[in-house]
Design a protein around this motif. Sequence first.
Motif, short mmCIF file in Angstrom:
data_model
loop_
_atom_site.label_atom_id
_atom_site.label_comp_id
_atom_site.label_asym_id
_atom_site.label_seq_id
_atom_site.Cartn_x
_atom_site.Cartn_y
_atom_site.Cartn_z
N ILE A 59 -112.55 -23.36 -34.96
CA ILE A 59 -112.10 -22.23 -34.75
C ILE A 59 -110.74 -21.19 -34.22
CG2 ILE A 59 -111.25 -21.83 -32.19
CD1 ILE A 59 -113.86 -24.60 -31.55
N ALA A 60 -110.03 -22.00 -35.24
CA ALA A 60 -108.70 -21.13 -35.57
C ALA A 60 -108.88 -20.72 -36.21
CB ALA A 60 -107.69 -22.44 -36.06
N LYS A 61 -109.65 -20.74 -38.02
CA LYS A 61 -109.54 -19.66 -38.72
C LYS A 61 -109.73 -18.70 -38.11
CE LYS A 61 -111.34 -21.63 -42.18
NZ LYS A 61 -112.49 -22.02 -43.16
N ILE A 62 -111.31 -18.58 -37.22
CA ILE A 62 -111.83 -17.57 -37.48
C ILE A 62 -111.17 -16.43 -35.51
CG2 ILE A 62 -114.02 -17.32 -34.74
CD1 ILE A 62 -114.77 -19.06 -36.36
N GLU A 63 -110.28 -17.68 -35.15
CA GLU A 63 -108.84 -16.53 -34.25
C GLU A 63 -108.09 -15.88 -35.30
OE1 GLU A 63 -108.58 -19.85 -31.45
OE2 GLU A 63 -109.37 -19.09 -30.08
N ALA A 64 -107.48 -16.80 -36.44
CA ALA A 64 -106.58 -16.37 -36.82
C ALA A 64 -106.99 -15.16 -37.67
CB ALA A 64 -105.71 -17.56 -38.01
N ALA A 65 -108.38 -15.24 -38.04
CA ALA A 65 -108.60 -13.84 -38.57
C ALA A 65 -109.13 -12.39 -37.89
CB ALA A 65 -110.41 -13.83 -39.19
N ALA A 66 -109.23 -12.94 -36.43
CA ALA A 66 -109.63 -11.36 -35.39
C ALA A 66 -108.39 -11.49 -35.17
CB ALA A 66 -110.39 -12.06 -34.23
N THR A 67 -106.80 -12.29 -35.37
CA THR A 67 -105.33 -11.33 -34.87
C THR A 67 -105.15 -10.69 -35.33
OG1 THR A 67 -105.79 -13.21 -33.57
CG2 THR A 67 -103.60 -12.97 -33.91
N PRO A 68 -104.60 -9.59 -34.62
CA PRO A 68 -104.40 -8.05 -36.10
C PRO A 68 -102.41 -8.96 -36.59
CG PRO A 68 -103.88 -7.84 -33.83
CD PRO A 68 -104.68 -8.68 -33.80
N ARG A 69 -102.52 -8.42 -37.71
CA ARG A 69 -101.87 -8.85 -38.55
C ARG A 69 -100.51 -7.73 -38.42
NH1 ARG A 69 -101.77 -13.38 -43.31
NH2 ARG A 69 -103.82 -13.58 -42.68
N THR A 70 -98.34 -8.12 -37.90
CA THR A 70 -98.25 -7.49 -37.81
C THR A 70 -96.72 -7.39 -38.90
OG1 THR A 70 -96.74 -8.96 -36.96
CG2 THR A 70 -97.99 -7.54 -35.07
#
Length: 79
Positions: A59-70
């Motif tokens: 879940i953490a991996k999927i959410e991190a991949a979906a979060t745009p990086r600044t």
Amino acid sequence: MSALTLEQWRERLAGYIASEKRILESQEYAVGQGGTARRNRRADLEQVQAGIRECNAEIAKIEAAATPRTRRVFTLRPY
């Protein structure tokens, strides 16, 4: 096993948490008495907790991949 969607991982996590709760309430129980009693033993707590850790990690991996990086832009000026 990361082919699952975020929602599927969350459902799986909810199942593991429910199983963990049942295991913590009673690991083994018997219906009836004496030699005719039927016994039921739940899954091992360690395996269920490993499943919980796996679900949380995915879940953490999927959410991190979906979060745009600044991106940060730095401007350097010479002295």
